[in-house]
Write a protein that holds these residues in place. Sequence first.
Motif, PDB file in Angstrom:
ATOM      1  N   GLU A   1     -47.618 -42.313 -11.630  1.00  0.00           N
ATOM      2  CA  GLU A   1     -46.383 -41.655 -12.054  1.00  0.00           C
ATOM      3  C   GLU A   1     -46.709 -40.379 -12.823  1.00  0.00           C
ATOM      4  O   GLU A   1     -47.666 -40.315 -13.569  1.00  0.00           O
ATOM      5  CB  GLU A   1     -45.568 -42.596 -12.962  1.00  0.00           C
ATOM      6  N   LEU A   2     -45.878 -39.382 -12.618  1.00  0.00           N
ATOM      7  CA  LEU A   2     -46.046 -38.111 -13.317  1.00  0.00           C
ATOM      8  C   LEU A   2     -44.805 -37.817 -14.141  1.00  0.00           C
ATOM      9  O   LEU A   2     -43.706 -38.230 -13.791  1.00  0.00           O
ATOM     10  CB  LEU A   2     -46.254 -36.969 -12.318  1.00  0.00           C
ATOM     11  N   GLY A   3     -44.998 -37.111 -15.240  1.00  0.00           N
ATOM     12  CA  GLY A   3     -43.856 -36.741 -16.079  1.00  0.00           C
ATOM     13  C   GLY A   3     -44.088 -35.385 -16.703  1.00  0.00           C
ATOM     14  O   GLY A   3     -45.227 -34.922 -16.819  1.00  0.00           O
TER      15      GLY A   3
END
Length: 337
Positions: A1-3
């Motif tokens: 996951e990227l944020g």
Amino acid sequence: ELGLRFDLTLPLARFMINNPNIPKPFKRYQIGKVWRYDNPQAMRWREFYQLDIDTVGTSSMLADAECLKFAVDFLQEIGLKNFTIRLNSRKVLEHLLVKMGVSKDKVVNAFRIIDKMDKIGFEKAKKELLGINVDPSFLKLLVEKNVLKELEYKFSKLEGLDELKELLNYLKVFKIENFVKLDLSLARGLEYYTGSVFEVSLRNEKVSFGGGGRYDKLIKNLGGPDLPATGISFGLDRIASILDYKPMKKRIFVAFTSDKVKEKAIEICSNIREDKVCAIDLNDRKLSKQLEYANNLKYDFVVIVGEEELEKNSVRVKDMKTGLEKIVKISEIQNYI
């Protein structure tokens, strides 16, 4: 996951974890973009620039005082005078709440209520605090002007109070105490704060322009060494939006009347650039077009290099605001402007 990163403090914590041998205390500043899932409105953006300064590796209140000293110097340097820095201690506030009847598991909830007091108003916050069994006398302390004296009088052994007093003393040494207001109603929303917290208010705006505090547990909680830290950050977009921007340096445009004097014009422009913002025509336009261009871009002065003036080692300098022209010796251009 990227944020998308929401602040610059957690990346700093990760940096400290990855570089355990860096000399302490470690100081750094950083300017970069951050993102928040906010409701876009006046002075609230989902993408904006933050300026952070932090000191990692010391518990000294002097480090906190340096953050506040920086804040005052920075705001004054860019021409802002009507500002206040609110100051509190989460440590003092937490132990005060416990003494005032709030169970330890409800302290974080109380912090959240206090933190949103500016938005919901004192009466609504009061109702919510009473709902979690806060002693009514605590509410009086939230609006008390001489709150430090009240705390010293009623709670001499309150944890964190000596640190707060030490910090206030350093502010006097730095001669910035008049810019700082002790405010027990300041909590700061982020839960990683452990001690002093501060928030910058400008003019009569209802949003914060900067804030920070001590976060002594953050690096350890993320799996790193036990390193105390403190820092402050500013929302640069908010500050820029209320600045009456005036360039610090005069802007000069060098125009020339013919190709015969072009090289000399380039030389003059280069010399001026050592001290001021200066540009020269790149399109070999007629003098009238060069002056029109300089006027459209709001240059302060135009230095006009012509054959007749050069014979006397002079140029014409035009003040674009008044329209006044004067013959000036080339060696005196900087002083005249």
